[in-house]
Design an enzyme around this catalytic site. Sequence first.
Site, PDB file in Angstrom:
ATOM      1  N   ALA A   2       0.856  -1.180   0.000  1.00 29.30           N
ATOM      2  CA  ALA A   2       0.000   0.000   0.000  1.00 29.30           C
ATOM      3  C   ALA A   2       0.893   1.231   0.000  1.00 29.30           C
ATOM      4  O   ALA A   2       2.065   1.155   0.385  1.00 29.30           O
ATOM      5  CB  ALA A   2      -0.875  -0.013   1.242  1.00 29.30           C
ATOM      6  N   GLY A  34       0.470  -5.227   0.514  1.00 31.40           N
ATOM      7  CA  GLY A  34      -0.655  -5.240  -0.422  1.00 31.40           C
ATOM      8  C   GLY A  34      -0.280  -5.821  -1.778  1.00 31.40           C
ATOM      9  O   GLY A  34      -1.130  -6.396  -2.465  1.00 31.40           O
ATOM     10  N   GLU A  87      -0.474  -9.388  -1.390  1.00 38.91           N
ATOM     11  CA  GLU A  87      -1.895  -9.739  -1.225  1.00 38.91           C
ATOM     12  C   GLU A  87      -2.614  -9.766  -2.576  1.00 38.91           C
ATOM     13  O   GLU A  87      -3.519 -10.573  -2.792  1.00 38.91           O
ATOM     14  CB  GLU A  87      -2.555  -8.755  -0.244  1.00 38.91           C
ATOM     15  CG  GLU A  87      -2.067  -8.992   1.191  1.00 38.91           C
ATOM     16  CD  GLU A  87      -2.538  -7.932   2.175  1.00 38.91           C
ATOM     17  OE1 GLU A  87      -2.218  -6.750   1.957  1.00 38.91           O
ATOM     18  OE2 GLU A  87      -3.233  -8.291   3.142  1.00 38.91           O
ATOM     19  N   GLU A  96       3.983  -5.807   7.112  1.00 40.90           N
ATOM     20  CA  GLU A  96       3.170  -4.787   7.782  1.00 40.90           C
ATOM     21  C   GLU A  96       3.520  -4.614   9.257  1.00 40.90           C
ATOM     22  O   GLU A  96       3.409  -3.528   9.818  1.00 40.90           O
ATOM     23  CB  GLU A  96       1.672  -5.144   7.644  1.00 40.90           C
ATOM     24  CG  GLU A  96       1.075  -4.884   6.263  1.00 40.90           C
ATOM     25  CD  GLU A  96       1.283  -6.029   5.278  1.00 40.90           C
ATOM     26  OE1 GLU A  96       2.093  -6.938   5.574  1.00 40.90           O
ATOM     27  OE2 GLU A  96       0.644  -6.010   4.215  1.00 40.90           O
TER      28      GLU A  96
HETATM   29  C1  3H9 Z   1       0.425  -2.538   3.300  1.00 46.48           C
HETATM   30  O1  3H9 Z   1       0.693  -2.975   2.223  1.00 46.48           O
HETATM   31  C2  3H9 Z   1      -0.924  -2.673   3.935  1.00 46.48           C
HETATM   32  C3  3H9 Z   1      -1.809  -3.686   3.266  1.00 46.48           C
HETATM   33  O2  3H9 Z   1      -1.641  -4.957   3.863  1.00 46.48           O
HETATM   34  C4  3H9 Z   1      -3.264  -3.333   3.467  1.00 46.48           C
HETATM   35  C5  3H9 Z   1      -3.719  -2.060   2.861  1.00 46.48           C
HETATM   36  C6  3H9 Z   1      -5.211  -1.841   2.986  1.00 46.48           C
HETATM   37  N1  3H9 Z   1       4.660   3.388   0.060  1.00 46.48           N
HETATM   38  O3  3H9 Z   1      13.376   1.808   0.863  1.00 46.48           O
HETATM   39  P1  3H9 Z   1      13.826   2.500  -0.358  1.00 46.48           P
HETATM   40  C7  3H9 Z   1       9.478   4.744  -1.061  1.00 46.48           C
HETATM   41  S1  3H9 Z   1       1.553  -1.686   4.211  1.00 46.48           S
HETATM   42  C8  3H9 Z   1       5.164   4.593  -0.265  1.00 46.48           C
HETATM   43  O4  3H9 Z   1      14.808   3.605  -0.219  1.00 46.48           O
HETATM   44  P2  3H9 Z   1      14.993   0.065  -1.319  1.00 46.48           P
HETATM   45  C9  3H9 Z   1      10.505   5.119  -0.016  1.00 46.48           C
HETATM   46  O5  3H9 Z   1       9.976   6.003   0.938  1.00 46.48           O
HETATM   47  C10 3H9 Z   1       2.982  -1.613   3.188  1.00 46.48           C
HETATM   48  N2  3H9 Z   1       6.467   4.808  -0.518  1.00 46.48           N
HETATM   49  O6  3H9 Z   1      14.349   1.495  -1.489  1.00 46.48           O
HETATM   50  C11 3H9 Z   1      11.578   5.735  -0.883  1.00 46.48           C
HETATM   51  O7  3H9 Z   1      11.150   7.045  -1.190  1.00 46.48           O
HETATM   52  P3  3H9 Z   1      12.197   8.248  -1.316  1.00 46.48           P
HETATM   53  C12 3H9 Z   1       3.735  -2.887   3.196  1.00 46.48           C
HETATM   54  C13 3H9 Z   1       7.283   3.757  -0.442  1.00 46.48           C
HETATM   55  O8  3H9 Z   1      15.286  -0.422  -2.672  1.00 46.48           O
HETATM   56  C14 3H9 Z   1      11.519   4.910  -2.171  1.00 46.48           C
HETATM   57  O9  3H9 Z   1      10.228   4.303  -2.167  1.00 46.48           O
HETATM   58  N3  3H9 Z   1       4.962  -2.722   2.446  1.00 46.48           N
HETATM   59  C15 3H9 Z   1       6.830   2.480  -0.118  1.00 46.48           C
HETATM   60  O10 3H9 Z   1      16.076   0.100  -0.316  1.00 46.48           O
HETATM   61  C16 3H9 Z   1      12.566   3.826  -2.250  1.00 46.48           C
HETATM   62  O11 3H9 Z   1      12.504   3.052  -1.051  1.00 46.48           O
HETATM   63  C17 3H9 Z   1       6.093  -2.319   3.049  1.00 46.48           C
HETATM   64  O12 3H9 Z   1       6.146  -2.103   4.234  1.00 46.48           O
HETATM   65  C18 3H9 Z   1       5.453   2.310   0.129  1.00 46.48           C
HETATM   66  N4  3H9 Z   1       4.924   1.109   0.427  1.00 46.48           N
HETATM   67  O13 3H9 Z   1      13.851  -0.846  -0.673  1.00 46.48           O
HETATM   68  C19 3H9 Z   1       7.302  -2.171   2.159  1.00 46.48           C
HETATM   69  N5  3H9 Z   1       7.882   1.624  -0.107  1.00 46.48           N
HETATM   70  O14 3H9 Z   1      13.096   7.857  -2.435  1.00 46.48           O
HETATM   71  C20 3H9 Z   1       8.055  -0.923   2.507  1.00 46.48           C
HETATM   72  C21 3H9 Z   1       8.949   2.362  -0.440  1.00 46.48           C
HETATM   73  O15 3H9 Z   1      11.354   9.431  -1.566  1.00 46.48           O
HETATM   74  N6  3H9 Z   1       9.170  -0.689   1.622  1.00 46.48           N
HETATM   75  N7  3H9 Z   1       8.602   3.647  -0.640  1.00 46.48           N
HETATM   76  O16 3H9 Z   1      12.913   8.273  -0.005  1.00 46.48           O
HETATM   77  C22 3H9 Z   1      10.332  -1.357   1.703  1.00 46.48           C
HETATM   78  O17 3H9 Z   1      10.519  -2.244   2.494  1.00 46.48           O
HETATM   79  C23 3H9 Z   1      11.449  -0.915   0.796  1.00 46.48           C
HETATM   80  O18 3H9 Z   1      11.174   0.392   0.374  1.00 46.48           O
HETATM   81  C24 3H9 Z   1      11.639  -1.802  -0.455  1.00 46.48           C
HETATM   82  C25 3H9 Z   1      12.687  -1.122  -1.397  1.00 46.48           C
HETATM   83  C26 3H9 Z   1      12.172  -3.171  -0.022  1.00 46.48           C
HETATM   84  C27 3H9 Z   1      10.364  -1.964  -1.216  1.00 46.48           C
END
Ligand code: 3H9
Length: 696
Positions: free
Chosen positions: A63, A102, A105, A125
């Site tokens: 999400a 998500g 999911e 999450e």
């Molecule tokens: C969810 O899904 C809830 C659902 O179950 C239900 C919903 C109803 N959203 O980390 P990085 C941005 S909860 C917005 O430096 P990497 C991040 O801020 C979500 N932005 O890269 C950064 O921005 P900036 C569950 C996001 O390669 C840029 O992307 N998912 C999101 O080291 C690059 O990120 C998670 O918790 C996001 N979801 O790592 C995953 N994700 O450049 C969270 C990233 O402006 N994300 N950004 O600073 C991660 O774990 C890592 O970002 C990922 C990439 C592994 C994906």
Amino acid sequence: MTQPVTLSTAGSIAVIEINNPPVNALSQAVRQGLLDAVVQADADAAVTAIVILGAGRSFPAGADIKEFGQPMQDPHLPDVIDRIESCSKPVVAALHGTALGGGFEIALGSHYRIAVPSARVGLPEIHLGLIPGAGGTQRLPRLCGAAMALDIMFKGTPIRAQDALAAGLIDRLAEGDLRQAALIYAAELQTPRRTREATSGLADKAAFEAALTDAKETARSRMRGQMAPLKIVECLRACITQPFADGRLFERDCFFECLASEQSKGMIHAFFAQRASAKVPEASRAEPRPLNRLGVVGGGTMGAGITVAALNSGLPVTMIERDHDSLARGRANVEQVYDRLIAKGRMSEAQKSDIMARYQGSTQFADLSEVDMVIEAVFERLDVKRAVFEQLDKVLKPDAVLASNTSYIDIDEISSATNRREHVLGLHFFSPANIMKLLEIVVPQSAADDVVATGFALAKILGKIPVRAGNSPGFIGNRILGKYGDCAAHMMEDGATPYEIDSAIVEFGYPMGLHAMYDLAGLDIGWDNRKAAQGKRNPAERYVEIADRICERGWFGQKTGRGFYLYPDGARIGAPDPEIFILIEAERAKKSITARRFTDEEIMARYLAAMVNEACEVLREGVALKPSDIDVTFVHGYGFPRYRGGPMNYADSYGLARMLDDIRRYGQHDPIFWQASPLLIELVASGQTFNDLNKG
Ligand code: 3H9
């Protein structure tokens, strides 16, 4: 403007592509686009199957976290996924990169899943104080049972495609081009296969129940104080006891409950704070220098830990020690880390050999002539460090970066031993350096922008979380620790036992108390510093001698079997020591202090006020550039509970005016220690918060 979701066809297969860089987060526009595309493809009589994939580097990583905290806009992700699952034609999710939250999911709601071998899937999450809220808690256990589903949701760590395949979470690994492989797969499929109707994971009810009981215990012990783990357990109970639709509704309620909590707000703050800490002015002005080979001077605990961190990330390392015996010990310290992993079955001899092939040892500084960066990790004494830097100055190539690993020492004093001050910076690694994520990057006045940028590039290579710190005694972390450590000592002398203080700290959410932490680090370190500061201290300032009395007895903590706690027979968890009570009482008697009682609430109010007040000074002096950098420092280096976001985020939720009132009240008895920071006073007067400062 490019559409975040596009629908195209390849023969009779509809291809839905999500294109929302950088990680294809499921924003409102993406959800709407996905829903529209699915409805259209499902209604198109010429379409026989549907493929969903992500453009760029990944399938959706979840999400859009930036939307949390704002009113939720239609369509909701769970409804979009339900619509995907209801499709009358087979839907294939084609995964690459990180299909998380998500995103995973969506894959679970699709009828079939194919992934490239490098893909990772997971439900992280919990790291945001949330539960999977788009059917993950109901669909995942139906496929793989409760034990594995709970493991995935509790750890929140993505798993490899190969492991997901073995567990039946994906159906096929894509050889070659993913899109092509997904199209071939989709063409083979005749009918939808809905996860909500799957039963294999629910078949063994006894195993399911046992996994729930174990998880509840883990949630209460190892994840104590956190809301999301217990909610996940409740959702899995609903999964086994209720029809899918009811379980989904229950999950939805739990998700929103978590989303509204302070815990989730704290963890989401911590997520963005961590990413913001890597963005520093110097790195935006200059490119980092190449980093292909590292030198490490010193093979003690810190030098060996840094070497391991570098070797693990693929960098070749040349370690320098003063003589052959010391070098042999240094190499042994490095090898010991890998030998422990081998003993635990987590590494093979062959893997160790591969890693050690990148290691080179030498007693000659001249062997550093080709390295791009040197990290000095010798004894914490200025004269010793200066001597090393004089040597380095003579042998390093002109554009090499010189770094000192230190937790206290003035980097300017070190760099002045060279004729290349602009190439010098400080790196404060935390022990054990191969495990701890935090890295304070200390920027002296003279450092060139590209040298600072190289420090941040190194952090990225090593997988560390960097925080920029100014060159001031103790930098960010240890300077603030010094202040709240003193506050704890005052409370101890006034009547709280070290065990009561530690218990309040643990109750607040820290993994261990302050005195247990002192014992672990070794009480002699602080004692040496205090002895060195003798004569320089302001005599009007309160000085508590209890720790000195403990050290005078040779009780230096865990390593000597005794410190604030007793560690009989090498125990790792300490037991209260009755002699400590006697010793404290004697110190009180000397100062005619009558012990009084402290509640947990008062202990933490004072402890955190001392922390935040000093943090304000650190900000005011520019030692930290923004409040969120202090949060990152304390969450990743000092055990501050992540679900509270860090001390500054916590202070915002506690109320800055309330904290200032506390400080003024404490200051009536000790005005020197409790001087309210002008920054805190200013913020309260203007009604601002630390979060406002973060926004700039
Ligand atoms: C969810 O899904 C809830 C659902 O179950 C239900 C919903 C109803 N959203 O980390 P990085 C941005 S909860 C917005 O430096 P990497 C991040 O801020 C979500 N932005 O890269 C950064 O921005 P900036 C569950 C996001 O390669 C840029 O992307 N998912 C999101 O080291 C690059 O990120 C998670 O918790 C996001 N979801 O790592 C995953 N994700 O450049 C969270 C990233 O402006 N994300 N950004 O600073 C991660 O774990 C890592 O970002 C990922 C990439 C592994 C994906």
